[in-house]
Design a protein around this motif. Structure first.
Motif, PDB file in Angstrom:
ATOM      1  N   SER A  26      -1.724   4.909   3.550  1.00  0.00           N
ATOM      2  CA  SER A  26      -1.649   4.518   4.746  1.00  0.00           C
ATOM      3  C   SER A  26      -1.757   5.617   5.858  1.00  0.00           C
ATOM      4  CB  SER A  26      -0.442   3.778   4.951  1.00  0.00           C
ATOM      5  OG  SER A  26       0.736   4.499   4.587  1.00  0.00           O
ATOM      6  N   LEU A  44      -7.293   0.178  10.087  1.00  0.00           N
ATOM      7  CA  LEU A  44      -5.936  -0.115  10.511  1.00  0.00           C
ATOM      8  C   LEU A  44      -5.618  -1.773  10.129  1.00  0.00           C
ATOM      9  CD1 LEU A  44      -5.467   1.176  13.825  1.00  0.00           C
ATOM     10  CD2 LEU A  44      -4.765   2.219  11.851  1.00  0.00           C
ATOM     11  N   PHE A  45      -6.581  -2.534  10.343  1.00  0.00           N
ATOM     12  CA  PHE A  45      -5.890  -4.166  10.178  1.00  0.00           C
ATOM     13  C   PHE A  45      -6.761  -4.889   9.133  1.00  0.00           C
ATOM     14  CE2 PHE A  45      -5.496  -3.018  14.653  1.00  0.00           C
ATOM     15  CZ  PHE A  45      -4.455  -3.118  15.037  1.00  0.00           C
ATOM     16  N   ALA A  46      -7.695  -4.425   8.325  1.00  0.00           N
ATOM     17  CA  ALA A  46      -8.170  -4.887   7.466  1.00  0.00           C
ATOM     18  C   ALA A  46      -8.656  -3.807   6.209  1.00  0.00           C
ATOM     19  CB  ALA A  46      -9.653  -5.689   7.590  1.00  0.00           C
ATOM     20  N   ASN A  47      -7.569  -3.137   5.744  1.00  0.00           N
ATOM     21  CA  ASN A  47      -7.869  -1.824   5.234  1.00  0.00           C
ATOM     22  C   ASN A  47      -8.378  -2.476   3.462  1.00  0.00           C
ATOM     23  OD1 ASN A  47      -7.705   0.495   3.506  1.00  0.00           O
ATOM     24  ND2 ASN A  47      -6.311   1.213   4.901  1.00  0.00           N
ATOM     25  N   LEU A  82     -10.519   0.048  13.336  1.00  0.00           N
ATOM     26  CA  LEU A  82      -9.901  -1.236  13.339  1.00  0.00           C
ATOM     27  C   LEU A  82      -9.850  -1.798  11.750  1.00  0.00           C
ATOM     28  CD1 LEU A  82     -11.373  -2.938  16.576  1.00  0.00           C
ATOM     29  CD2 LEU A  82      -9.142  -1.968  15.890  1.00  0.00           C
ATOM     30  N   VAL A  83     -10.996  -1.528  11.033  1.00  0.00           N
ATOM     31  CA  VAL A  83     -11.055  -2.071   9.766  1.00  0.00           C
ATOM     32  C   VAL A  83     -10.114  -1.143   8.782  1.00  0.00           C
ATOM     33  CG1 VAL A  83     -12.310  -1.917   7.515  1.00  0.00           C
ATOM     34  CG2 VAL A  83     -13.450  -2.504   9.712  1.00  0.00           C
ATOM     35  N   LEU A  99     -14.839   2.674  16.359  1.00  0.00           N
ATOM     36  CA  LEU A  99     -13.564   1.928  16.888  1.00  0.00           C
ATOM     37  C   LEU A  99     -13.590   0.707  15.853  1.00  0.00           C
ATOM     38  CD1 LEU A  99     -11.471   1.243  18.870  1.00  0.00           C
ATOM     39  CD2 LEU A  99     -13.135  -0.674  19.818  1.00  0.00           C
ATOM     40  N   VAL A 100     -14.777   0.154  15.331  1.00  0.00           N
ATOM     41  CA  VAL A 100     -14.865  -0.705  14.278  1.00  0.00           C
ATOM     42  C   VAL A 100     -14.155  -0.209  12.992  1.00  0.00           C
ATOM     43  CG1 VAL A 100     -16.246  -2.243  13.148  1.00  0.00           C
ATOM     44  CG2 VAL A 100     -16.399  -2.571  15.645  1.00  0.00           C
ATOM     45  N   MET A 156       0.826  -1.166  -0.134  1.00  0.00           N
ATOM     46  CA  MET A 156      -0.187   0.050  -0.113  1.00  0.00           C
ATOM     47  C   MET A 156       0.884   1.399   0.092  1.00  0.00           C
ATOM     48  SD  MET A 156      -2.665   0.891   3.008  1.00  0.00           S
ATOM     49  CE  MET A 156      -2.050   0.136   4.405  1.00  0.00           C
ATOM     50  N   ALA A 168      -6.061  -1.286   0.294  1.00  0.00           N
ATOM     51  CA  ALA A 168      -4.869  -1.440   0.321  1.00  0.00           C
ATOM     52  C   ALA A 168      -4.138  -1.861  -0.899  1.00  0.00           C
ATOM     53  CB  ALA A 168      -4.280  -2.507   1.479  1.00  0.00           C
ATOM     54  N   ASN A 169      -4.906  -2.366  -1.669  1.00  0.00           N
ATOM     55  CA  ASN A 169      -4.340  -2.900  -3.004  1.00  0.00           C
ATOM     56  C   ASN A 169      -5.217  -2.367  -4.262  1.00  0.00           C
ATOM     57  OD1 ASN A 169      -6.080  -4.698  -2.028  1.00  0.00           O
ATOM     58  ND2 ASN A 169      -5.104  -6.292  -2.406  1.00  0.00           N
TER      59      ASN A 169
END
Lengths: 156, 82, 242
Positions: free
Chosen positions: B6, B75-78, B72-73, B68-69, B1, B81-82
């Motif tokens: 980011s 940060l950790f399940a972006n 979290l998405v 928050l969810v 990414m 990203a591609n």
């Protein structure tokens, strides 16, 4: 949510926070099984015990209430009896007191009458004795006077 | 990414949690204040008020949790990203 | 769907890594099942030990079991109503106990001592699969409750005050499981993350208050989940016109 389900079914299981797969239905089945097991082991028996106890407590309380009511009735009865007896005793005491009073008065009156009578008699006796004594004295004095007169007359 | 994505994701995650907690925070304050007033006025109703308060606090809390969810998405399940 | 895109300073945290098991042609998250079996085993052990000798004069664990039963009964009766709560008491109770023991087990059991090839053990409720499974069960439960009690009259509920409410009520059916699952998942995951981050930064003492806060939140979340499930079921079986 549904789109994720589809994604998870279609996509490669590469990990990630929102990775939905066969864990979901299996977990659901597991929880349903747990529900039935817990129902058989925990909720039904404990519920039965608790409800039996609640029923027992309710009936015992009802019984106790009944007994209490009975005891209260008995107590009221006894209290009534006690009150009656006390009233009777009061009445008896009152009657006895009146009777004694009456007797006392009668005795007093009798004694007074007796005393009056004896006093009267004594006075009468005294009076009569005094009369007789006075009469005797008078006659004695008359005799003595006569005697004196006679002696004087004889002397002169 | 790439770094722009980011950076934007991290900033957006921070904003999602930070902004998302403002409203529920105010709401929870109001609700708790109301509950305390209610308890002060009617201390015998405390149990009922507490139950309702907890439930409504949880509803408001879930709004923050949605933020928050989202964070979290990001940060950790972006998804970008591609 | 993307494994840890960012190299964050707390990269030592394993978020979103799973131990995959191949069952047939589907994959499941092994660590979730391992920890959920531990949780269920603990729960069943406790229940079996406590209910071994039920007596009218409670002794030992039976007191705790009866307290729990009464607590769950109160939740179910308050929100479902006097008439229907008996049928749903086990479901509400299982939800409460499973979530509660999962949350506290995730916080109290030293899972880190057990090393897995991939992923790490933790509270089963910190995985989105578990919470969505529970939330969908609640949805099915309230649909089933409404339909079995009122038949097709259940759908009157959708137009109850006015027909304008229809779209909102339909949307509600989707948002209910969504909010239920995300609330639980977000809370438990947030607790674990906060504790993990604090423990990573300052390993001693400092994470303790946050851990206690996490225990409190976990208990509240279990209560909230059970209460909301009971509330939804109660809403479905509620007779508005007599």
């Amino acid at each position: 949510m549904t789109s994720w389900l589809l994604l998870a079914a279609a996509g490669e299981p590469a990990g990630g926070l929102f990775d939905l797969d066969a864990t979901l239905p299996l977990m659901a089945v597991q929880v349903v099984l747990l529900t039935f097991i817990l129902n058989a082991l925990f909720f039904r028996p404990v519920g039965r015990v608790v409800e039996e106890r609640e029923g027992y407590i309710t009936t015992s309380r009802a019984e106790a209430k009944q007994k209490l009511a009975q005891a209260q009735r008995l107590e009221a009865d006894l209290k009534q009896q006690l009150r009656d007896a006390r009233q009777q005793a009061q009445k008896l005491i009152l009657a006895a007191e009146e009777e004694t009073d009456l007797l006392y008065r009668q005795a007093l009156a009798e004694a007074l009458a007796d005393a009056n009578a004896s006093r009267e008699q004594a006075r009468r006796e005294i009076d009569s004795q005094r009369e007789t004594a006075l009469g005797q004295i008078r006659s004695d004095a008359d005799q003595l006077g006569m005697l004196i007169v006679n002696r004087l007359l004889a002397a002169s | 990414m790439d770094s722009i994505t980011s950076a934007a994701s991290v900033v957006a995650a921070g904003l999602a949690v930070g902004l998302g907690s403002i409203g529920p925070g105010i709401g929870q304050g109001t609700a708790s204040g109301g509950a305390v007033e209610g308890i002060a006025r009617q201390p015998e109703a405390e149990g009922k008020i507490r139950g309702t308060l907890l439930l409504s606090l949880a509803f408001m809390e879930s709004l923050t949790i949605y933020g928050l969810v989202v964070a979290l998405v990001l940060l950790f399940a972006n998804p970008f990203a591609n | 769907m993307v494994p840890l895109p960012l190299a964050l300073p707390f990269a030592a945290l394993e978020v979103g890594q799973h131990l995959y098991w191949q069952v047939g042609n589907v994959k499941i998250h092994g660590q979730i099942f391992l920890s959920s079996w531990v949780v269920i085993g603990a729960l069943l052990t406790f229940v079996v030990l406590g209910s071994r000798k039920l007596d009218r004069d409670p002794r030992g664990l039976q007191n705790l079991l009866e307290y729990l039963w009464g607590y769950i009964r109160d939740i179910a009766r308050d929100y479902i109503g006097e008439k229907a709560y008996r049928d749903w008491l086990p479901f509400i109770g299982t939800l409460f106990l499973f979530i509660f023991v999962s949350n506290w087990g995730g916080a109290l059991i030293p899972w880190k001592l057990i090393h897995l090839p991939s992923g790490e053990l933790g509270a089963p409720t910190a995985d989105i699969n578990t919470t969505i499974a529970l939330a969908l069960l609640v949805s099915l439960a309230y649909f089933y409750a409404g339909l079995s009690r009122k038949g097709f009259r259940y759908f009157e509920y959708y137009v109850e005050p006015t027909p304008i409410m229809l779209p909102f009520k339909i949307v509600e059916d989707f948002t209910k499981p969504l909010s239920l699952s995300f609330r639980l998942f977000g809370n438990i995951l947030a607790d674990e993350l906060v504790v993990a981050v604090l423990a990573f930064l300052v390993p001693l003492i400092v994470p303790l208050p946050v851990m206690f806060l996490g225990l409190f939140t976990s208990a509240i979340q279990a209560l909230i989940f059970a209460t909301l499930a009971a509330y939804y079921i109660g809403e479905a079986v509620h007779e508005s016109h007599h």
